[in-house]
Design a protein around this motif. Structure first.
Motif, PDB file in Angstrom:
ATOM      1  N   ILE A 158       0.838  -1.202   0.000  1.00 39.64           N
ATOM      2  CA  ILE A 158       0.000   0.000   0.000  1.00 39.64           C
ATOM      3  C   ILE A 158       0.871   1.248   0.000  1.00 39.64           C
ATOM      4  N   ASP A 159       1.965   1.238   0.778  1.00 38.24           N
ATOM      5  CA  ASP A 159       2.888   2.392   0.802  1.00 38.24           C
ATOM      6  C   ASP A 159       3.442   2.666  -0.580  1.00 38.24           C
ATOM      7  N   GLN A 160       3.834   1.609  -1.269  1.00 40.42           N
ATOM      8  CA  GLN A 160       4.367   1.783  -2.633  1.00 40.42           C
ATOM      9  C   GLN A 160       3.336   2.415  -3.550  1.00 40.42           C
ATOM     10  N   ASN A 161       2.125   1.886  -3.515  1.00 38.91           N
ATOM     11  CA  ASN A 161       1.066   2.408  -4.401  1.00 38.91           C
ATOM     12  C   ASN A 161       0.730   3.857  -4.073  1.00 38.91           C
ATOM     13  N   VAL A 162       0.628   4.161  -2.788  1.00 40.85           N
ATOM     14  CA  VAL A 162       0.280   5.524  -2.381  1.00 40.85           C
ATOM     15  C   VAL A 162       1.395   6.500  -2.755  1.00 40.85           C
ATOM     16  N   GLU A 163       2.649   6.082  -2.553  1.00 43.89           N
ATOM     17  CA  GLU A 163       3.777   6.947  -2.911  1.00 43.89           C
ATOM     18  C   GLU A 163       3.800   7.237  -4.406  1.00 43.89           C
ATOM     19  N   ASN A 164       3.471   6.235  -5.226  1.00 41.92           N
ATOM     20  CA  ASN A 164       3.429   6.459  -6.673  1.00 41.92           C
ATOM     21  C   ASN A 164       2.332   7.441  -7.050  1.00 41.92           C
ATOM     22  N   ILE A 165       1.172   7.293  -6.410  1.00 43.47           N
ATOM     23  CA  ILE A 165       0.053   8.192  -6.713  1.00 43.47           C
ATOM     24  C   ILE A 165       0.369   9.615  -6.276  1.00 43.47           C
ATOM     25  N   VAL A 166       0.905   9.754  -5.054  1.00 42.42           N
ATOM     26  CA  VAL A 166       1.196  11.087  -4.519  1.00 42.42           C
ATOM     27  C   VAL A 166       2.281  11.784  -5.342  1.00 42.42           C
ATOM     28  N   SER A 167       3.288  11.006  -5.774  1.00 41.73           N
ATOM     29  CA  SER A 167       4.364  11.604  -6.574  1.00 41.73           C
ATOM     30  C   SER A 167       3.848  12.111  -7.908  1.00 41.73           C
TER      31      SER A 167
END
Length: 421
Positions: free
Chosen positions: A116-125
């Motif tokens: 989830i951290d990976q996915n959220v970081e990609n979206i936020v970036s």
């Protein structure tokens, strides 16, 4: 006198007459007791399931808490004081000691959060916040996790589907909550609160009569079904008596009297209609007065008894017509008795007495519409569960009466042709 003759024949076979009345009562009590649990709240009879927790994290704790709070299951995590392993769980389930085992994989909580951290970081970036958010040092490949379910091979497919659906919904809610929390942490809004309850919900609209909800129970389903089974079982004594009259010469003596064969048929119809109605009222009386004393719901016939009696009467006509036809065609008791019993069981099976018609294959659903038991059962359900008027059950009772007329006419025609050849 034709009616008196029929009663005398029945009186001479008291054992068979007792079975005709006692067997349906035992049947309806036994089957209703067995099936009643499926209509009650599951919380009264929770299913024990095994839980193998290889995760030891927040996800497994949430799964355990949700299963414990549910009205479906009682969670077992130890056997003989020892934590359950996957091998032990599989062995106990496959031997039928438990219906279900849930195995939660290792590192499920940490890997889920990392993914989830990976996915959220990609979206936020991609939203333009890459300068303010620390990028991960390495892009770790996280393998998909499997929650294993072991089912007792004897459990029904519907139970499996229901359990898998519940587990899937539970895991989805955990993932959704984790995603919301991660977004909140990444955006630095610790006080931001997300509504995590399901936006779309389901509500069953239950029909009401006199401002009271009409909830179906095992009694409302079983009493009509097994009453019909009992009514149609008069096919056996009726056909046997007709065969006896032919083999003993009684029927020939009857024909020498200045009466038509139709009078003899009417005598049988009146007599066995009375038997059918006695069976019906006995079953209703047991459902009203005895069932509450053995832990079953009482049958509520308020406002329904008259229409139920009408359905029972016309069901009796259909059974009598079938019995007359069978007795006329059969040459010996060895032919009439086994064929009568088997045919009644087949009519009950395809008519929805044992298995609901909607659960049958399409071809069987079409065949079910040809069973007089199905017409009668649907008429009973219309009266008891759907609260219909007399006009609305006329098509079904008309089919039952038409079945009686057709079978009786075939019997009369067959007998006449056979005697004139």
């Amino acid at each position: 006198m034709s009616i008196v003759k029929e009663f005398l024949l029945l009186k001479r076979d008291l054992g068979g007459l007792v079975i005709l009345f006692i067997m349906p009562l035992v049947l309806v009590i036994t089957v209703t007791l067995i099936q009643d649990s499926t209509f009650k709240a599951v919380s009264e009879n929770k299913i024990q399931i095994l839980l193998v927790d290889n995760d030891k994290g927040s996800v497994s704790k949430t799964v355990f808490d949700n299963l414990e709070k549910s009205q479906l299951f009682t969670v077992v995590t130890q056997i003989d004081g020892k934590p359950i392993t996957e091998e032990v769980a599989r062995e106990n389930v496959y031997k039928g000691k438990f219906q279900l085992a849930i195995v939660i994989p290792k590192n499920l909580s940490t890997d889920l959060q990392a993914k989830i951290d990976q996915n959220v970081e990609n979206i936020v970036s991609k939203m333009g916040f890459s300068d303010t958010i620390a990028k991960p040092e390495t892009s770790k490949i996280i393998q998909q996790k499997e929650v294993k379910l072991y089912f007792d091979p004897a459990v029904q497919l519907s139970f499996k589907s229901s359990v898998m659906s519940s587990i899937d919904k539970m895991i989805s809610q955990i993932e959704t909550k984790s995603i919301y929390t991660t977004f909140q942490n990444q955006l630095g809004e610790e006080n931001t609160k997300f509504e995590q309850k399901s936006f779309i919900t389901f509500k069953e609209i239950i029909p009401k009569v006199n401002n009271k909800e009409v909830l179906p129970n095992s009694v409302q389903h079983n009493v009509p079904a097994w009453t019909l089974f009992a009514i149609f079982f008069i096919v056996i004594p009726l056909s046997i008596n007709i065969v006896k009259e032919k083999s003993q010469g009684t029927f020939v003596r009857l024909l020498t009297n200045p009466v038509s064969n139709l009078v003899v048929i009417i005598g049988k119809t009146v007599t066995y209609s009375a038997i059918c109605m006695i069976q019906f009222y006995m079953m209703v009386a047991v459902a009203i007065f005895l069932f509450p004393h053995i832990g079953l719901p009482s049958l509520n016939v308020e406002g329904h008894l008259f229409l139920m009696s009408v359905v029972a009467l016309f069901s009796g006509f259909a059974a009598i017509g079938f019995g007359i036809l069978l007795g006329t065609i059969a040459s010996t008791q060895e032919q009439s008795a086994p064929f009568g019993a088997t045919s009644v069981i087949i009519l009950a099976a395809i008519g929805g007495v044992w298995v609901p018609v909607f659960a049958m294959p399409k071809i069987m659903q079409l065949i079910a519409k040809s069973s007089p038991m199905n017409w009668a059962l649907e008429a009973f359900y219309d009266v008891l569960l759907r609260n219909v008027s007399f006009l609305e059950i006329i098509p079904k009772i008309s089919l039952l009466f038409l079945f009686f007329i057709i079978t009786t006419c075939i019997a009369l025609f067959y007998d006449k042709k056979k005697r004139t050849v």
